[in-house]
Design a protein around this motif. Sequence first.
Motif, PDB file in Angstrom:
ATOM      1  N   LEU A  62       9.613   3.159 -10.073  1.00 42.60           N
ATOM      2  CA  LEU A  62      10.502   3.933  -9.211  1.00 42.60           C
ATOM      3  C   LEU A  62      11.658   3.042  -8.758  1.00 42.60           C
ATOM      4  CD1 LEU A  62       7.770   5.731  -7.078  1.00 42.60           C
ATOM      5  CD2 LEU A  62       9.050   6.642  -9.023  1.00 42.60           C
ATOM      6  N   PRO A  63      12.786   3.633  -8.409  1.00 44.69           N
ATOM      7  CA  PRO A  63      13.954   2.832  -8.010  1.00 44.69           C
ATOM      8  C   PRO A  63      13.678   1.863  -6.851  1.00 44.69           C
ATOM      9  CG  PRO A  63      14.584   5.113  -8.340  1.00 44.69           C
ATOM     10  CD  PRO A  63      13.085   5.057  -8.455  1.00 44.69           C
ATOM     11  N   VAL A  64      12.759   2.201  -5.962  1.00 40.76           N
ATOM     12  CA  VAL A  64      12.518   1.336  -4.801  1.00 40.76           C
ATOM     13  C   VAL A  64      11.431   0.299  -5.029  1.00 40.76           C
ATOM     14  CG1 VAL A  64      13.302   3.078  -3.149  1.00 40.76           C
ATOM     15  CG2 VAL A  64      10.884   2.950  -3.762  1.00 40.76           C
ATOM     16  N   ASP A  65      10.765   0.321  -6.181  1.00 41.69           N
ATOM     17  CA  ASP A  65       9.656  -0.607  -6.434  1.00 41.69           C
ATOM     18  C   ASP A  65      10.050  -2.068  -6.240  1.00 41.69           C
ATOM     19  OD1 ASP A  65       7.813   1.356  -6.962  1.00 41.69           O
ATOM     20  OD2 ASP A  65       7.855   1.113  -9.140  1.00 41.69           O
TER      21      ASP A  65
ATOM     22  N   HIS B  16       3.624   6.098  -5.515  1.00 41.60           N
ATOM     23  CA  HIS B  16       3.313   6.353  -6.922  1.00 41.60           C
ATOM     24  C   HIS B  16       2.251   7.440  -7.060  1.00 41.60           C
ATOM     25  CE1 HIS B  16       5.564   3.420  -9.365  1.00 41.60           C
ATOM     26  NE2 HIS B  16       5.644   2.754  -8.212  1.00 41.60           N
ATOM     27  N   ASP B  17       1.261   7.438  -6.177  1.00 36.89           N
ATOM     28  CA  ASP B  17       0.227   8.481  -6.213  1.00 36.89           C
ATOM     29  C   ASP B  17       0.835   9.860  -5.951  1.00 36.89           C
ATOM     30  OD1 ASP B  17      -1.721   6.594  -6.749  1.00 36.89           O
ATOM     31  OD2 ASP B  17      -2.456   6.498  -4.673  1.00 36.89           O
TER      32      ASP B  17
ATOM     33  N   LYS C 162       0.843  -1.198   0.000  1.00 35.04           N
ATOM     34  CA  LYS C 162       0.000   0.000   0.000  1.00 35.04           C
ATOM     35  C   LYS C 162       0.879   1.250   0.000  1.00 35.04           C
ATOM     36  CE  LYS C 162      -3.695  -0.175   2.441  1.00 35.04           C
ATOM     37  NZ  LYS C 162      -4.634  -0.187   3.571  1.00 35.04           N
ATOM     38  N   GLY C 163       1.968   1.232   0.755  1.00 39.24           N
ATOM     39  CA  GLY C 163       2.901   2.359   0.772  1.00 39.24           C
ATOM     40  C   GLY C 163       3.517   2.586  -0.595  1.00 39.24           C
TER      41      GLY C 163
END
Length: 130
Positions: free
Chosen positions: A60-63, A27-28, A21-22
């Motif tokens: 994103l890099p952390v995805d 992304h939002d 969820k975070g």
Amino acid sequence: MKQHRKSGCDDLAQLARSILKGKGRLHDGVARAAGGLVGLFGRPKIERVFAQELARRVPLPVDAQLSVAARGLQIAGIYICVVGSRDPADCACLLDVLRAEGKERLEQLMQGAMEDWRCLPRRMRDDAAG
């Protein structure tokens, strides 16, 4: 006073859901920022919406790290349920992975985890010796 104690993987499932969820909230936030930036340049609403949707979909890099952490928690939770002889229909982690990934992907994840866990005893000995 009697305390209710959760059994199985419920806490791990909740933590994994929170991580995912975070990731969605991140992304939002990026999408809102992109839309706002385009809006600052006085662009039409359709362009702002397009920028938001495009930014929301850009990895994103952390995805990858967040997804791996969440799936790792879920796989550990499934293991806890199996070892505890919990009914698979009551295993929150199993149900979450099946919903998100499907049966075939679950089997791949479990095989990968088994390979990783097979090396754990050796890693523990190596860490203790080092």
